[in-house]
Enzyme design. Structure first.
Site, short mmCIF file in Angstrom:
data_model
loop_
_atom_site.label_atom_id
_atom_site.label_comp_id
_atom_site.label_asym_id
_atom_site.label_seq_id
_atom_site.Cartn_x
_atom_site.Cartn_y
_atom_site.Cartn_z
N TYR A 124 0.83 -1.19 0.00
CA TYR A 124 0.00 0.00 0.00
C TYR A 124 0.87 1.25 0.00
O TYR A 124 1.76 1.39 0.83
CB TYR A 124 -0.94 0.02 1.23
CG TYR A 124 -1.81 1.24 1.17
CD1 TYR A 124 -2.83 1.32 0.22
CD2 TYR A 124 -1.58 2.34 1.98
CE1 TYR A 124 -3.59 2.46 0.10
CE2 TYR A 124 -2.34 3.49 1.87
CZ TYR A 124 -3.36 3.54 0.92
OH TYR A 124 -4.11 4.68 0.77
N GLN A 186 -10.51 1.01 1.71
CA GLN A 186 -11.01 0.13 0.64
C GLN A 186 -9.87 -0.64 -0.03
O GLN A 186 -10.06 -1.79 -0.47
CB GLN A 186 -11.85 0.91 -0.39
CG GLN A 186 -11.21 2.08 -1.09
CD GLN A 186 -11.30 3.39 -0.31
OE1 GLN A 186 -11.40 3.41 0.90
NE2 GLN A 186 -11.23 4.51 -1.03
N ASN A 209 -2.52 6.47 6.84
CA ASN A 209 -3.05 7.30 7.92
C ASN A 209 -3.73 6.41 8.97
O ASN A 209 -3.69 5.18 8.88
CB ASN A 209 -4.01 8.36 7.36
CG ASN A 209 -5.19 7.71 6.64
OD1 ASN A 209 -5.49 6.52 6.84
ND2 ASN A 209 -5.86 8.47 5.81
N SER A 233 5.45 9.01 11.92
CA SER A 233 6.91 8.88 11.88
C SER A 233 7.59 9.71 12.99
O SER A 233 7.05 10.71 13.44
CB SER A 233 7.38 9.36 10.51
OG SER A 233 8.65 8.86 10.24
N GLN A 255 12.03 15.43 9.66
CA GLN A 255 10.99 14.58 10.23
C GLN A 255 9.69 15.36 10.36
O GLN A 255 8.62 14.86 10.03
CB GLN A 255 11.46 14.09 11.61
CG GLN A 255 10.55 13.07 12.21
CD GLN A 255 10.38 11.90 11.27
OE1 GLN A 255 11.34 11.33 10.79
NE2 GLN A 255 9.15 11.55 10.97
N HIS A 258 6.98 15.67 7.60
CA HIS A 258 6.17 14.53 7.15
C HIS A 258 4.68 14.75 7.38
O HIS A 258 3.87 14.50 6.49
CB HIS A 258 6.60 13.25 7.87
CG HIS A 258 7.57 12.46 7.06
ND1 HIS A 258 7.22 11.89 5.86
CD2 HIS A 258 8.86 12.15 7.26
CE1 HIS A 258 8.28 11.27 5.36
NE2 HIS A 258 9.29 11.41 6.19
N GLU A 322 11.76 5.43 16.29
CA GLU A 322 11.79 4.78 14.96
C GLU A 322 13.15 5.05 14.31
O GLU A 322 13.80 4.14 13.82
CB GLU A 322 10.66 5.38 14.12
CG GLU A 322 10.59 4.83 12.71
CD GLU A 322 9.68 5.64 11.80
OE1 GLU A 322 9.31 6.78 12.15
OE2 GLU A 322 9.33 5.13 10.71
N HIS A 323 13.56 6.32 14.31
CA HIS A 323 14.88 6.69 13.79
C HIS A 323 15.68 7.32 14.91
O HIS A 323 15.15 8.15 15.65
CB HIS A 323 14.77 7.75 12.69
CG HIS A 323 13.87 7.38 11.57
ND1 HIS A 323 12.56 7.77 11.52
CD2 HIS A 323 14.10 6.66 10.45
CE1 HIS A 323 12.01 7.31 10.41
NE2 HIS A 323 12.91 6.62 9.74
N ASP A 356 16.01 7.13 4.39
CA ASP A 356 14.66 7.30 3.81
C ASP A 356 14.67 6.99 2.31
O ASP A 356 13.68 6.55 1.76
CB ASP A 356 14.17 8.74 4.01
CG ASP A 356 13.62 8.97 5.41
OD1 ASP A 356 13.53 8.01 6.18
OD2 ASP A 356 13.28 10.13 5.71
N GLU A 410 1.62 -36.06 29.59
CA GLU A 410 0.65 -35.04 29.16
C GLU A 410 -0.71 -35.69 28.89
O GLU A 410 -1.63 -35.06 28.40
CB GLU A 410 1.15 -34.31 27.90
CG GLU A 410 2.23 -33.29 28.21
CD GLU A 410 2.54 -32.35 27.04
OE1 GLU A 410 2.08 -32.60 25.91
OE2 GLU A 410 3.25 -31.36 27.28
N HIS A 415 -0.37 -39.65 20.90
CA HIS A 415 0.98 -39.15 20.58
C HIS A 415 2.01 -40.23 20.90
O HIS A 415 2.92 -40.52 20.13
CB HIS A 415 1.32 -37.90 21.41
CG HIS A 415 0.66 -36.65 20.95
ND1 HIS A 415 -0.70 -36.46 21.00
CD2 HIS A 415 1.18 -35.49 20.43
CE1 HIS A 415 -0.99 -35.27 20.55
NE2 HIS A 415 0.15 -34.66 20.18
#
Ligand code: HSO
Ligand code: ZN
Length: 432
Positions: A124, A186, A209, A233, A255, A258, A322-323, A356, A410, A415
Protein backbone atom coordinates in the site's frame (compact mmCIF):
# COMPACT_ATOMS: atom_id res chain seq x y z
CA UNK A 1 9.04 22.99 20.65
CA UNK A 2 9.21 22.35 24.34
CA UNK A 3 12.53 22.84 26.09
CA UNK A 4 12.94 20.50 29.02
CA UNK A 5 15.92 20.85 31.35
CA UNK A 6 17.16 18.00 33.49
CA UNK A 7 13.84 16.17 33.88
CA UNK A 8 13.56 13.77 36.79
CA UNK A 9 12.91 10.11 36.06
CA UNK A 10 9.33 10.39 37.31
CA UNK A 11 8.66 12.83 34.46
CA UNK A 12 10.02 10.59 31.70
CA UNK A 13 6.81 8.73 30.92
CA UNK A 14 4.91 11.97 30.38
CA UNK A 15 7.72 13.54 28.31
CA UNK A 16 8.10 10.49 26.06
CA UNK A 17 4.39 10.10 25.32
CA UNK A 18 3.48 10.05 21.65
CA UNK A 19 0.63 12.32 20.61
CA UNK A 20 -2.42 10.11 20.99
CA UNK A 21 -5.39 10.07 18.67
CA UNK A 22 -9.01 9.78 19.57
CA UNK A 23 -10.07 6.47 18.02
CA UNK A 24 -13.59 6.23 19.52
CA UNK A 25 -15.54 5.83 16.29
CA UNK A 26 -12.62 5.06 14.03
CA UNK A 27 -12.92 1.29 14.16
CA UNK A 28 -16.69 1.28 13.54
CA UNK A 29 -16.32 3.43 10.43
CA UNK A 30 -13.43 1.33 9.16
CA UNK A 31 -15.23 -1.96 9.83
CA UNK A 32 -18.28 -0.88 7.82
CA UNK A 33 -16.12 -0.01 4.79
CA UNK A 34 -14.25 -3.31 5.02
CA UNK A 35 -17.51 -5.28 5.21
CA UNK A 36 -18.94 -3.61 2.12
CA UNK A 37 -15.81 -4.22 0.06
CA UNK A 38 -15.79 -7.82 1.25
CA UNK A 39 -19.41 -8.31 0.15
CA UNK A 40 -19.61 -6.18 -2.97
CA UNK A 41 -16.04 -6.12 -4.36
CA UNK A 42 -15.17 -3.66 -7.13
CA UNK A 43 -18.55 -1.93 -6.99
CA UNK A 44 -17.99 -0.84 -3.39
CA UNK A 45 -14.34 0.04 -4.08
CA UNK A 46 -15.36 2.39 -6.90
CA UNK A 47 -18.02 4.01 -4.76
CA UNK A 48 -15.55 4.69 -1.99
CA UNK A 49 -13.03 6.05 -4.49
CA UNK A 50 -15.69 8.54 -5.60
CA UNK A 51 -16.42 9.55 -2.01
CA UNK A 52 -12.90 9.68 -0.53
CA UNK A 53 -10.58 10.32 -3.48
CA UNK A 54 -13.11 12.26 -5.54
CA UNK A 55 -12.59 10.21 -8.70
CA UNK A 56 -15.09 8.33 -10.84
CA UNK A 57 -13.29 5.22 -12.09
CA UNK A 58 -14.70 2.83 -14.66
CA UNK A 59 -11.68 0.56 -14.20
CA UNK A 60 -9.46 0.41 -11.12
CA UNK A 61 -6.65 -1.48 -12.88
CA UNK A 62 -3.69 0.50 -14.20
CA UNK A 63 -3.44 -0.77 -17.78
CA UNK A 64 -0.14 -1.45 -19.58
CA UNK A 65 -0.68 1.67 -21.73
CA UNK A 66 -1.42 3.89 -18.75
CA UNK A 67 1.65 2.56 -17.02
CA UNK A 68 3.95 3.24 -19.98
CA UNK A 69 2.39 6.65 -20.67
CA UNK A 70 2.79 7.68 -17.03
CA UNK A 71 6.44 6.67 -16.91
CA UNK A 72 7.16 8.81 -19.96
CA UNK A 73 6.43 11.82 -17.74
CA UNK A 74 9.28 11.07 -15.35
CA UNK A 75 12.39 13.13 -16.03
CA UNK A 76 15.76 11.48 -16.65
CA UNK A 77 17.30 13.01 -13.54
CA UNK A 78 14.66 11.54 -11.25
CA UNK A 79 14.82 8.19 -13.06
CA UNK A 80 18.58 8.06 -12.46
CA UNK A 81 18.17 8.95 -8.77
CA UNK A 82 15.50 6.27 -8.24
CA UNK A 83 17.68 3.76 -10.08
CA UNK A 84 20.67 4.49 -7.81
CA UNK A 85 18.48 4.12 -4.71
CA UNK A 86 17.00 0.87 -6.01
CA UNK A 87 20.44 -0.58 -6.57
CA UNK A 88 21.58 0.15 -3.01
CA UNK A 89 18.34 -1.16 -1.50
CA UNK A 90 18.77 -4.30 -3.59
CA UNK A 91 22.40 -4.77 -2.54
CA UNK A 92 21.59 -4.37 1.16
CA UNK A 93 18.53 -6.64 1.12
CA UNK A 94 20.10 -9.32 -1.09
CA UNK A 95 22.81 -9.69 1.57
CA UNK A 96 20.07 -10.66 4.03
CA UNK A 97 19.38 -13.95 2.24
CA UNK A 98 18.95 -16.78 4.71
CA UNK A 99 21.15 -19.81 4.42
CA UNK A 100 19.85 -22.42 6.79
CA UNK A 101 21.98 -25.33 7.83
CA UNK A 102 21.08 -28.93 8.47
CA UNK A 103 21.56 -29.77 12.12
CA UNK A 104 21.89 -33.29 13.45
CA UNK A 105 20.45 -32.91 16.96
CA UNK A 106 21.16 -36.61 17.66
CA UNK A 107 22.50 -39.34 15.38
CA UNK A 108 19.71 -40.05 12.87
CA UNK A 109 17.70 -36.92 13.74
CA UNK A 110 18.23 -34.12 11.22
CA UNK A 111 16.39 -30.78 11.39
CA UNK A 112 16.64 -27.72 9.18
CA UNK A 113 14.90 -24.52 8.11
CA UNK A 114 14.22 -23.36 4.59
CA UNK A 115 13.25 -19.83 3.61
CA UNK A 116 10.19 -19.80 1.37
CA UNK A 117 8.73 -16.59 -0.07
CA UNK A 118 5.19 -15.53 0.75
CA UNK A 119 3.48 -16.22 -2.57
CA UNK A 120 1.19 -13.18 -2.78
CA UNK A 121 1.90 -9.81 -1.17
CA UNK A 122 0.08 -6.50 -1.34
CA UNK A 123 1.81 -3.15 -1.03
CA UNK A 124 0.00 0.00 0.00
CA UNK A 125 1.39 3.38 -1.02
CA UNK A 126 -0.42 6.40 0.37
CA UNK A 127 -1.27 9.41 -1.77
CA UNK A 128 -1.82 12.51 0.29
CA UNK A 129 0.38 15.56 0.43
CA UNK A 130 3.53 13.85 -0.89
CA UNK A 131 3.57 10.73 -3.10
CA UNK A 132 6.03 8.39 -1.43
CA UNK A 133 7.47 6.58 -4.43
CA UNK A 134 10.52 5.76 -2.29
CA UNK A 135 8.26 3.45 -0.28
CA UNK A 136 7.53 1.49 -3.47
CA UNK A 137 11.23 0.59 -3.62
CA UNK A 138 11.43 -0.21 0.10
CA UNK A 139 8.65 -2.78 -0.22
CA UNK A 140 8.83 -4.15 -3.75
CA UNK A 141 12.61 -4.64 -3.92
CA UNK A 142 12.80 -7.06 -0.97
CA UNK A 143 9.58 -8.76 -2.13
CA UNK A 144 11.20 -9.56 -5.47
CA UNK A 145 14.50 -10.67 -3.92
CA UNK A 146 12.56 -12.97 -1.59
CA UNK A 147 10.86 -14.49 -4.64
CA UNK A 148 7.22 -13.51 -3.99
CA UNK A 149 5.28 -14.72 -7.03
CA UNK A 150 2.64 -12.02 -7.06
CA UNK A 151 3.42 -8.47 -5.96
CA UNK A 152 0.47 -6.09 -6.27
CA UNK A 153 0.27 -2.46 -5.32
CA UNK A 154 -2.65 -0.25 -4.36
CA UNK A 155 -2.41 3.52 -4.29
CA UNK A 156 -5.02 6.27 -4.48
CA UNK A 157 -5.15 8.06 -7.83
CA UNK A 158 -5.02 11.83 -8.07
CA UNK A 159 -8.21 13.76 -8.91
CA UNK A 160 -7.30 13.27 -12.59
CA UNK A 161 -7.74 9.53 -12.06
CA UNK A 162 -4.06 8.83 -12.60
CA UNK A 163 -1.34 7.33 -10.46
CA UNK A 164 1.70 9.56 -9.84
CA UNK A 165 4.29 8.93 -12.62
CA UNK A 166 7.19 8.37 -10.19
CA UNK A 167 5.17 5.69 -8.37
CA UNK A 168 4.63 3.98 -11.74
CA UNK A 169 8.33 4.22 -12.57
CA UNK A 170 9.52 2.91 -9.20
CA UNK A 171 6.98 0.08 -9.41
CA UNK A 172 8.16 -0.96 -12.85
CA UNK A 173 11.82 -0.75 -11.87
CA UNK A 174 11.26 -2.83 -8.76
CA UNK A 175 9.17 -5.45 -10.57
CA UNK A 176 5.63 -4.88 -9.24
CA UNK A 177 3.20 -7.08 -11.20
CA UNK A 178 0.00 -5.08 -11.05
CA UNK A 179 -1.15 -1.68 -9.81
CA UNK A 180 -4.65 -0.71 -8.71
CA UNK A 181 -6.05 2.76 -8.31
CA UNK A 182 -7.44 2.24 -4.86
CA UNK A 183 -6.59 4.02 -1.63
CA UNK A 184 -7.49 4.05 2.05
CA UNK A 185 -9.50 1.42 3.88
CA UNK A 186 -11.01 0.13 0.64
CA UNK A 187 -7.51 -0.74 -0.65
CA UNK A 188 -6.67 -2.73 2.47
CA UNK A 189 -10.03 -4.54 2.33
CA UNK A 190 -9.63 -5.29 -1.39
CA UNK A 191 -6.20 -6.87 -0.86
CA UNK A 192 -7.36 -8.75 2.26
CA UNK A 193 -10.43 -10.33 0.66
CA UNK A 194 -9.97 -9.93 -3.07
CA UNK A 195 -12.39 -8.32 -5.52
CA UNK A 196 -13.12 -8.99 -9.20
CA UNK A 197 -10.01 -6.91 -10.05
CA UNK A 198 -7.75 -7.04 -7.00
CA UNK A 199 -6.32 -10.41 -5.98
CA UNK A 200 -6.47 -11.56 -2.38
CA UNK A 201 -2.97 -11.50 -0.87
CA UNK A 202 -1.45 -13.23 2.15
CA UNK A 203 0.37 -10.24 3.65
CA UNK A 204 -0.17 -6.49 3.38
CA UNK A 205 2.65 -3.97 3.74
CA UNK A 206 2.94 -0.22 3.82
CA UNK A 207 2.27 2.96 5.71
CA UNK A 208 -0.94 4.95 5.87
CA UNK A 209 -3.05 7.30 7.92
CA UNK A 210 -4.97 6.25 11.02
CA UNK A 211 -7.80 4.77 8.90
CA UNK A 212 -5.43 2.61 6.86
CA UNK A 213 -3.65 1.51 10.03
CA UNK A 214 -6.94 0.61 11.71
CA UNK A 215 -8.00 -1.32 8.59
CA UNK A 216 -4.74 -3.28 8.60
CA UNK A 217 -5.23 -4.09 12.26
CA UNK A 218 -8.81 -5.27 11.72
CA UNK A 219 -8.12 -7.50 8.70
CA UNK A 220 -5.06 -8.95 10.45
CA UNK A 221 -7.16 -10.25 13.33
CA UNK A 222 -8.23 -13.20 11.21
CA UNK A 223 -7.68 -13.01 7.53
CA UNK A 224 -4.29 -11.75 6.43
CA UNK A 225 -0.86 -10.90 7.87
CA UNK A 226 0.45 -7.33 8.06
CA UNK A 227 3.98 -5.93 8.23
CA UNK A 228 3.69 -4.16 11.58
CA UNK A 229 1.56 -1.77 13.56
CA UNK A 230 2.42 1.66 12.16
CA UNK A 231 1.98 5.13 13.54
CA UNK A 232 3.22 8.63 12.74
CA UNK A 233 6.91 8.88 11.88
CA UNK A 234 9.47 9.93 14.54
CA UNK A 235 13.11 10.84 14.94
CA UNK A 236 15.35 11.35 17.92
CA UNK A 237 18.65 13.13 17.58
CA UNK A 238 21.08 12.23 20.35
CA UNK A 239 23.79 14.86 20.39
CA UNK A 240 26.57 16.33 22.51
CA UNK A 241 28.53 19.59 22.29
CA UNK A 242 30.44 18.29 19.27
CA UNK A 243 27.31 18.16 17.10
CA UNK A 244 26.66 20.61 14.30
CA UNK A 245 23.49 22.61 15.18
CA UNK A 246 22.73 23.27 11.51
CA UNK A 247 22.71 19.52 10.79
CA UNK A 248 20.69 18.73 13.92
CA UNK A 249 18.04 21.34 13.08
CA UNK A 250 17.83 20.09 9.48
CA UNK A 251 17.33 16.53 10.71
CA UNK A 252 14.56 17.53 13.13
CA UNK A 253 12.80 19.46 10.37
CA UNK A 254 13.09 16.63 7.85
CA UNK A 255 10.99 14.58 10.23
CA UNK A 256 8.63 17.38 11.14
CA UNK A 257 7.64 18.04 7.52
CA UNK A 258 6.17 14.53 7.15
CA UNK A 259 2.90 15.32 8.87
CA UNK A 260 1.35 17.34 11.63
CA UNK A 261 1.45 14.33 13.92
CA UNK A 262 5.09 13.34 13.40
CA UNK A 263 7.51 13.78 16.27
CA UNK A 264 11.06 15.12 16.41
CA UNK A 265 13.09 14.97 19.62
CA UNK A 266 16.51 16.20 20.61
CA UNK A 267 18.24 14.63 23.59
CA UNK A 268 21.47 16.40 24.43
CA UNK A 269 24.09 16.85 27.12
CA UNK A 270 24.91 20.37 25.92
CA UNK A 271 22.79 23.41 26.75
CA UNK A 272 24.70 25.52 24.22
CA UNK A 273 23.88 23.10 21.45
CA UNK A 274 20.24 23.01 22.48
CA UNK A 275 19.93 26.79 22.27
CA UNK A 276 21.73 26.93 18.93
CA UNK A 277 19.42 24.25 17.55
CA UNK A 278 16.36 26.26 18.60
CA UNK A 279 17.63 29.28 16.67
CA UNK A 280 18.62 27.19 13.70
CA UNK A 281 15.23 25.44 13.50
CA UNK A 282 13.51 28.81 13.35
CA UNK A 283 15.87 30.02 10.65
CA UNK A 284 15.49 26.92 8.48
CA UNK A 285 11.75 26.49 9.06
CA UNK A 286 10.69 29.65 7.25
CA UNK A 287 12.53 28.54 4.14
CA UNK A 288 10.53 25.32 3.83
CA UNK A 289 7.60 24.98 1.44
CA UNK A 290 5.96 22.66 3.98
CA UNK A 291 6.66 25.00 6.91
CA UNK A 292 3.06 24.95 8.11
CA UNK A 293 3.03 21.19 8.55
CA UNK A 294 6.49 21.26 10.11
CA UNK A 295 5.55 24.06 12.48
CA UNK A 296 2.49 22.14 13.68
CA UNK A 297 4.40 18.95 14.26
CA UNK A 298 7.16 20.84 16.06
CA UNK A 299 4.61 21.68 18.71
CA UNK A 300 4.79 17.96 19.66
CA UNK A 301 8.56 18.14 19.69
CA UNK A 302 10.77 18.21 22.71
CA UNK A 303 14.33 19.32 23.21
CA UNK A 304 15.60 17.63 26.32
CA UNK A 305 18.73 18.53 28.25
CA UNK A 306 20.15 15.66 30.30
CA UNK A 307 23.05 15.39 32.76
CA UNK A 308 25.29 12.96 30.93
CA UNK A 309 25.50 10.41 28.12
CA UNK A 310 24.44 7.58 30.44
CA UNK A 311 21.17 9.35 31.17
CA UNK A 312 20.78 10.26 27.49
CA UNK A 313 21.02 6.60 26.55
CA UNK A 314 18.60 5.47 29.23
CA UNK A 315 16.07 8.02 28.04
CA UNK A 316 16.64 6.97 24.41
CA UNK A 317 16.16 3.29 25.14
CA UNK A 318 12.98 4.12 27.03
CA UNK A 319 11.63 6.17 24.09
CA UNK A 320 12.58 3.51 21.49
CA UNK A 321 12.55 5.89 18.51
CA UNK A 322 11.79 4.78 14.96
CA UNK A 323 14.88 6.69 13.79
CA UNK A 324 17.84 7.56 15.99
CA UNK A 325 20.59 9.88 14.83
CA UNK A 326 23.69 9.79 17.03
CA UNK A 327 25.81 12.90 16.62
CA UNK A 328 28.29 12.62 19.45
CA UNK A 329 32.04 12.49 19.83
CA UNK A 330 32.41 8.75 20.17
CA UNK A 331 29.31 7.70 18.31
CA UNK A 332 30.42 4.09 17.84
CA UNK A 333 30.63 3.55 21.60
CA UNK A 334 27.36 5.36 22.19
CA UNK A 335 25.62 3.32 19.48
CA UNK A 336 26.71 0.09 21.10
CA UNK A 337 24.61 0.96 24.11
CA UNK A 338 21.45 1.53 22.05
CA UNK A 339 19.06 -1.38 22.54
CA UNK A 340 15.71 0.07 21.47
CA UNK A 341 15.50 1.81 18.08
CA UNK A 342 14.22 1.07 14.58
CA UNK A 343 17.15 2.41 12.52
CA UNK A 344 20.29 4.15 13.79
CA UNK A 345 22.30 6.81 11.91
CA UNK A 346 25.85 7.36 13.10
CA UNK A 347 27.91 10.52 12.93
CA UNK A 348 27.51 13.95 11.39
CA UNK A 349 27.18 12.78 7.82
CA UNK A 350 24.44 10.17 8.23
CA UNK A 351 21.14 12.04 8.01
CA UNK A 352 17.85 10.16 8.27
CA UNK A 353 17.15 11.24 4.70
CA UNK A 354 19.88 8.82 3.55
CA UNK A 355 17.99 5.87 4.99
CA UNK A 356 14.66 7.30 3.81
CA UNK A 357 15.83 7.16 0.21
CA UNK A 358 19.07 5.76 -0.95
CA UNK A 359 21.68 4.28 1.41
CA UNK A 360 20.11 0.83 1.16
CA UNK A 361 18.40 0.29 4.54
CA UNK A 362 14.63 -0.01 4.74
CA UNK A 363 12.54 2.97 5.81
CA UNK A 364 9.50 0.96 6.88
CA UNK A 365 10.17 0.91 10.60
CA UNK A 366 8.44 0.39 13.93
CA UNK A 367 7.02 3.59 15.43
CA UNK A 368 5.23 4.41 18.66
CA UNK A 369 7.67 2.52 20.89
CA UNK A 370 7.19 -0.75 18.98
CA UNK A 371 10.94 -0.73 18.35
CA UNK A 372 11.16 -2.34 21.79
CA UNK A 373 9.80 -5.55 20.27
CA UNK A 374 9.64 -5.24 16.47
CA UNK A 375 12.18 -4.91 13.65
CA UNK A 376 11.67 -2.85 10.55
CA UNK A 377 10.79 -4.40 7.19
CA UNK A 378 13.59 -6.54 5.79
CA UNK A 379 13.94 -9.53 3.51
CA UNK A 380 12.64 -11.65 6.41
CA UNK A 381 9.30 -9.85 6.23
CA UNK A 382 8.64 -11.48 2.85
CA UNK A 383 9.54 -15.05 3.70
CA UNK A 384 8.58 -17.76 6.10
CA UNK A 385 11.05 -20.22 7.46
CA UNK A 386 9.60 -23.68 7.14
CA UNK A 387 11.18 -26.32 9.35
CA UNK A 388 11.91 -29.78 8.01
CA UNK A 389 13.05 -32.93 9.76
CA UNK A 390 14.08 -36.34 8.69
CA UNK A 391 14.39 -39.07 11.31
CA UNK A 392 16.01 -42.40 10.62
CA UNK A 393 15.22 -45.59 12.57
CA UNK A 394 18.28 -45.07 14.77
CA UNK A 395 17.09 -41.52 15.43
CA UNK A 396 13.57 -42.45 16.55
CA UNK A 397 15.12 -45.23 18.63
CA UNK A 398 17.18 -42.58 20.40
CA UNK A 399 14.46 -40.00 21.07
CA UNK A 400 11.40 -42.28 21.04
CA UNK A 401 11.44 -43.44 24.69
CA UNK A 402 11.64 -39.82 25.90
CA UNK A 403 8.73 -38.85 23.63
CA UNK A 404 6.68 -41.76 24.99
CA UNK A 405 7.27 -40.67 28.58
CA UNK A 406 6.47 -37.02 27.89
CA UNK A 407 3.33 -37.87 25.91
CA UNK A 408 2.09 -40.25 28.63
CA UNK A 409 2.60 -37.56 31.25
CA UNK A 410 0.65 -35.04 29.16
CA UNK A 411 -1.99 -37.77 28.94
CA UNK A 412 -1.83 -37.80 25.18
CA UNK A 413 -1.70 -41.49 24.46
CA UNK A 414 -2.21 -41.22 20.73
CA UNK A 415 0.98 -39.15 20.58
CA UNK A 416 2.79 -41.84 22.53
CA UNK A 417 1.39 -44.50 20.25
CA UNK A 418 2.65 -42.83 17.08
CA UNK A 419 6.13 -43.45 18.44
CA UNK A 420 5.47 -46.84 20.05
CA UNK A 421 4.29 -48.46 16.79
CA UNK A 422 7.52 -47.45 15.15
CA UNK A 423 9.74 -48.57 18.01
CA UNK A 424 7.99 -51.96 17.95
CA UNK A 425 8.66 -52.31 14.23
CA UNK A 426 12.34 -51.54 14.81
CA UNK A 427 12.50 -54.09 17.67
CA UNK A 428 10.80 -56.77 15.55
CA UNK A 429 13.28 -56.26 12.76
CA UNK A 430 16.13 -56.65 15.21
CA UNK A 431 14.62 -59.93 16.51
CA UNK A 432 14.38 -61.44 13.03
N1 HSO B 1 10.75 8.90 7.03
C1 HSO B 1 9.72 8.06 6.46
C2 HSO B 1 10.05 7.55 5.09
C3 HSO B 1 10.16 8.56 3.99
N2 HSO B 1 10.74 9.76 4.08
C4 HSO B 1 9.74 8.46 2.70
C5 HSO B 1 10.69 10.36 2.89
N3 HSO B 1 10.06 9.58 2.06
C6 HSO B 1 9.47 6.89 7.40
O1 HSO B 1 10.60 6.20 7.75
ZN1 ZN C 1 11.20 10.74 5.93
Amino acid sequence: MKLIKYPSRTEWAEILKRPSLDTENLFDTVRSIIDRVKDEGDRAVKEYEAVFDKVELSNIVVTEEEWTEGIANVGEELKAAITLAKKNIETFHAAQRFTGQKVETMPGVTCWQKAVAIEKVGLYIPGGTAPLFSTVLMLAVPAKIAGCQEVVLCTPPGKNGKVHPAVLFAAQLAGVDRIFKVGGVQAIAAMAYGTESVPKVYKIFGPGNQYVTAAKQLVSLRDVAIDMPAGPSEVEVLADASANPVFVAADLLSQAEHGVDSQAMLVTTSEDLLLEVVEEVERQLIELPRWEIAAKSLSNSKLILVRDMKEALELTNEYAPEHLIVETESHTEVAERVVNAGSVFLGSYSPESAGDYASGTNHTLPTNGYAKAYSGVSLDSFIRKITFQEILPEGIAAIGPSIEIMAANEQLDAHKNAVSVRLEKIDNKKLK
